[in-house]
Design an enzyme around this catalytic site. Structure first.
Site, mmCIF file in Angstrom:
data_model
loop_
_atom_site.group_PDB
_atom_site.id
_atom_site.type_symbol
_atom_site.label_atom_id
_atom_site.label_comp_id
_atom_site.label_asym_id
_atom_site.label_seq_id
_atom_site.Cartn_x
_atom_site.Cartn_y
_atom_site.Cartn_z
ATOM 1 N N ASP A 51 121.173 46.954 110.734
ATOM 2 C CA ASP A 51 120.800 47.645 109.500
ATOM 3 C C ASP A 51 121.594 48.945 109.328
ATOM 4 O OD1 ASP A 51 118.941 49.675 107.898
ATOM 5 O OD2 ASP A 51 118.409 47.639 107.305
ATOM 6 N N ARG A 52 122.173 49.101 108.132
ATOM 7 C CA ARG A 52 123.045 50.240 107.853
ATOM 8 C C ARG A 52 122.277 51.555 107.757
ATOM 9 N NH1 ARG A 52 122.928 45.324 107.578
ATOM 10 N NH2 ARG A 52 122.003 45.417 105.520
ATOM 11 N N THR A 53 121.151 51.535 107.043
ATOM 12 C CA THR A 53 120.380 52.771 106.867
ATOM 13 C C THR A 53 119.836 53.260 108.207
ATOM 14 O OG1 THR A 53 119.802 52.392 104.561
ATOM 15 C CG2 THR A 53 118.289 53.754 105.822
ATOM 16 N N CYS A 86 127.236 45.501 99.761
ATOM 17 C CA CYS A 86 126.212 46.362 100.347
ATOM 18 C C CYS A 86 126.716 47.779 100.150
ATOM 19 C CB CYS A 86 126.036 46.084 101.840
ATOM 20 S SG CYS A 86 125.077 47.352 102.691
ATOM 21 N N THR A 88 125.320 50.739 101.112
ATOM 22 C CA THR A 88 125.170 51.629 102.269
ATOM 23 C C THR A 88 126.307 51.425 103.271
ATOM 24 O OG1 THR A 88 122.791 51.408 101.942
ATOM 25 C CG2 THR A 88 123.487 52.521 103.934
ATOM 26 N N THR A 130 119.306 53.335 98.945
ATOM 27 C CA THR A 130 118.636 53.546 100.230
ATOM 28 C C THR A 130 118.744 55.020 100.629
ATOM 29 O OG1 THR A 130 120.635 53.149 101.526
ATOM 30 C CG2 THR A 130 119.239 51.226 101.047
ATOM 31 N N LYS A 170 113.625 42.934 100.968
ATOM 32 C CA LYS A 170 114.192 42.419 102.226
ATOM 33 C C LYS A 170 113.279 41.362 102.847
ATOM 34 C CE LYS A 170 117.905 45.249 103.234
ATOM 35 N NZ LYS A 170 119.274 44.694 103.403
ATOM 36 N N CYS A 201 121.845 49.998 95.402
ATOM 37 C CA CYS A 201 121.623 49.185 96.605
ATOM 38 C C CYS A 201 121.582 47.753 96.122
ATOM 39 C CB CYS A 201 120.305 49.570 97.273
ATOM 40 S SG CYS A 201 119.718 48.343 98.470
#
Length: 233
Positions: A51-53, A86, A88, A130, A170, A201
């Site tokens: 997960d990027r965040t 994506c 992020t 995000t 998600k 996002c």
């Protein structure tokens, strides 16, 4: 050589539905009368990318190795340009670009061009995104407009809840719960006087549609898809 010889590579899986949506946008924004008029598109839908965040907020492992591996994969498969649905992930893409020769399409450049050309008179831009994208200031750093976000409380209780919550996008829910949360956050931006709202996002456009807000709602991935399919190369 006609311009449909270009092969588009997609680094996907962030999330899978957003990738499927982007694939569809690429197809829909291509002018074609038969199958053969379409672009060849190579997608590595890799939902195993961390997960990027979480990574940006220091709560999880870096997605960088997996992003690089996935980008190299579509490069090996013959991609002439790489798209990453994506937002992020843009925090990491400069590092990814160092590891692949194939150019990674810049969603912010496409967005800036779109907002400057399309009869918009944009001064103030509202962003639903995000917390990772927000904390890194990706939109401020990359767009020459006055950028506005929902309050920090709404950011967590509305926007992040809509994306990551128990009934969030998600989790596979794109119905009324995330829609209402995002609508409330959008109203807050409209009250703050923004000219347009950006679905910052890739999950957001799965639940929040143009008919849900009264000012232009701009989907960066639609803009990116158009810029990739209209260019004559």
């Amino acid at each position: 050589m006609n311009h449909h010889q270009k092969v588009i590579g997609v680094v996907g899986g962030m999330g899978p539905e957003a990738t499927a949506s982007f694939f569809y946008k690429l197809i829909r924004s291509t002018e074609a009368k038969k199958d053969q008029d379409h672009y060849r598109i190579v997608i590595d839908n890799n939902p195993k990318i961390p997960d990027r965040t979480k990574a940006i907020l220091g709560q999880g492992e870096s997605p960088l190795p997996a992003l690089i591996e996935t980008a190299k994969n579509v490069e090996r498969a013959g991609a002439d340009v790489i798209a990453v649905p994506c937002i992020t992930s843009n925090y990491f893409l400069a590092e990814v670009q160092k590891e692949v020769k194939t150019p990674i399409a810049n969603v912010f450049e496409a967005l800036e061009q779109y907002l400057k050309t399309d009869g918009f008179n944009v001064r103030k831009v509202g962003i639903l995104c995000t917390t990772g994208t927000r904390k890194m200031g990706l939109f401020q750093k990359n767009l020459p407009f006055d950028i506005c976000y929902p309050s920090e409380q709404s950011q967590e209780s509305k926007v992040m809840e809509a994306i990551y919550g128990a009934e969030g996008i998600k989790q596979g829910n794109t119905g009324i719960v995330p829609k209402c949360l995002l609508q409330e956050a959008a109203l807050e931006l409209i009250d703050a006087g923004v000219d347009v709202i950006i679905s910052g996002c890739t999950e957001i456009e799965l639940a929040l549609k143009q008919e849900d807000v009264e000012i232009p709602l701009i989907d960066p991935m639609q803009v990116l898809a158009q810029s990739l399919t209209n260019s004559k190369n």
